[in-house]
Write a protein that holds these residues in place. Structure first.
Motif, PDB file in Angstrom:
ATOM      1  N   PHE A   1       0.830  -1.210   0.000  1.00 29.87           N
ATOM      2  CA  PHE A   1       0.000   0.000   0.000  1.00 29.87           C
ATOM      3  C   PHE A   1       0.860   1.253   0.000  1.00 29.87           C
ATOM      4  O   PHE A   1       0.633   2.180  -0.791  1.00 29.87           O
TER       5      PHE A   1
ATOM      6  N   GLY B   1       0.329   2.518  -3.343  1.00 27.49           N
ATOM      7  CA  GLY B   1      -0.960   3.151  -3.114  1.00 27.49           C
ATOM      8  C   GLY B   1      -1.010   4.590  -3.572  1.00 27.49           C
ATOM      9  O   GLY B   1      -0.016   5.143  -4.078  1.00 27.49           O
TER      10      GLY B   1
ATOM     11  N   SER C   1       1.815   7.064  -2.590  1.00 28.96           N
ATOM     12  CA  SER C   1       3.199   6.667  -2.844  1.00 28.96           C
ATOM     13  C   SER C   1       3.846   7.563  -3.898  1.00 28.96           C
ATOM     14  O   SER C   1       3.175   8.204  -4.705  1.00 28.96           O
TER      15      SER C   1
END
Length: 394
Positions: free
Chosen positions: A109, A113, A116
């Protein structure tokens, strides 16, 4: 997720999933399972069997690098832990494997995600390519090279630009290694960058590196005249955050460098004032917004072999300070990418005051390059050009 860690998690998940079959075997009366002392009803046996299937499937998807492995992993960890709780005294050790799976899901994540660096890079690329003015319908002719110094014109000519479409943007993929100082350990990396050219050029560079077996994310962003450079360890811990006029200037030099090495054809329209120096050197003064930088280009047998500038200051490891130092990028190993001919190997070198202290801090190998990629298509849209490796004699 790095290769060693990925395969470690894969092995643990597959083994963990298969162990769940013991609960299914007891619940369905397939076999006597002495390790499970508590009774398991057929309905719970179905839960154990489902957990086994989903957790093993998670491991297989992760091994295959399927981007949706986390969906199966999320479902699997919930079903698995629910099954474990029904036979806690016998199966509680399995919680450790589920914690490892949770950690892997958490890393996925933060590294992929929406918050990021990777996701930010992809959003910026989409926006930059959407704004880039396509030039693929305009073919380069010899007349377009007339205003360039002969050394630069021959470099553009040898790159295969004449007779090919002009370039308004590019996407390149590279790999190599990098280090912070002459005494630091090398870090391996893979990288991708997207450059656009026009009134407000951009350079977006994403690096996926490894330091002490831990992942390091690096994101360089130059949009118009403003640049930043940020680094995170394990996609979570900030290590560097460089910004300001010095960073803007440094990235402008790098943008100029990319023009010369990755997109020689774009030198035709670039805002550069050229000054021939001798039979093998040309000075270029490149302007981007408020930044004007200078570099000396060295040519040999018609090919660019070095790029030297005093305007790209070295950055401290945390990105807070900048030190003036000459910077050079010798390149070599010219090879053919489809219709284009480019250098496939290069270095970044710092040149402190004492010549003996100069050192290579960056090495790269060019893997693929895509000219005029389409923002509406997937990551490898456009004309993807791969290096043609020479065949070895039998």
């Amino acid at each position: 997720m790095r290769t060693f860690m990925r395969w470690f998690v894969v092995v643990v998940l597959v083994g963990h999933g298969l162990i769940h079959l013991l609960g299914a075997a007891k619940g369905f009366d397939w076999a006597e399972v002495e390790a499970l002392t508590q009774p398991i009803e057929p309905a719970l046996g179905l839960v154990w069997l489902t957990a086994a299937i989903v957790v093993v499937a998670t491991g297989v998807l992760l091994a295959a690098r399927n981007r949706r492995w986390w969906v199966a992993g999320t479902i699997g960890v919930l079903i698995s832990q629910a099954a474990i709780l029904t036979s806690w005294s016998d199966a509680k050790t399995g919680t450790l494997a589920n914690l490892l799976l949770l950690a892997a899901l958490g890393y996925t994540f933060v590294s992929h995600g929406p918050t990021s660096y990777r996701a930010e890079y992809q959003r910026l690329v989409q926006a930059a390519l959407s704004e880039a003015q396509p030039r693929s319908d305009v073919v380069v002719t010899e007349a377009d090279l007339a205003h360039l110094p002969e050394l630069v014109a021959e470099h553009v000519r040898r790159s295969g630009a004449v007779g090919q479409p002009r370039v308004s943007s590019l996407r390149a993929k590279i790999h190599g290694r990098i280090r912070a100082s002459a005494t630091s350990r090398w870090m391996t990396y893979t990288g991708e960058q997207v450059n656009t050219y026009g009134p407000a050029p951009s350079r977006l560079f994403w690096m996926d590196a490894t330091m002490f077996s831990l992942p390091v994310d690096v994101l360089h962003v130059l949009v118009g005249p403003t640049a930043t450079m940020r680094v995170k360890l394990c996609s979570m811990l900030p290590m560097a955050n460089a910004a300001g006029p010095e960073m803007d200037r440094a990235e402008t030099v790098t943008l100029f460098n990319d023009l010369c090495i990755l997109a020689p054809v774009a030198l035709i329209d670039a805002p550069i004032v050229w000054q021939p120096l001798d039979d093998s050197h040309v000075r270029g003064v490149f302007t981007n917004g408020a930044q004007t930088v200078t570099a000396d280009l060295t040519f040999r047998d018609g090919d660019l072999v070095d790029f030297i500038s005093d305007d790209r200051m070295s950055t401290s490891q945390d990105g807070s300070t900048f030190t003036p130092q000459p910077w050079s990028t010798p390149v070599s190993d010219y090879r053919t990418f489809g219709t284009r001919r480019l250098a496939t190997r290069g270095e970044g070198r710092w040149h402190p005051t004492a010549p003996r202290d100069q050192f290579v801090y960056f090495e790269y190998n060019l893997d693929t390059i895509t000219y005029n990629p389409d923002a509406a298509a997937a990551n490898t849209s456009g004309q993807v050009l791969r290096v043609r490796r020479p065949r070895l004699p039998k």
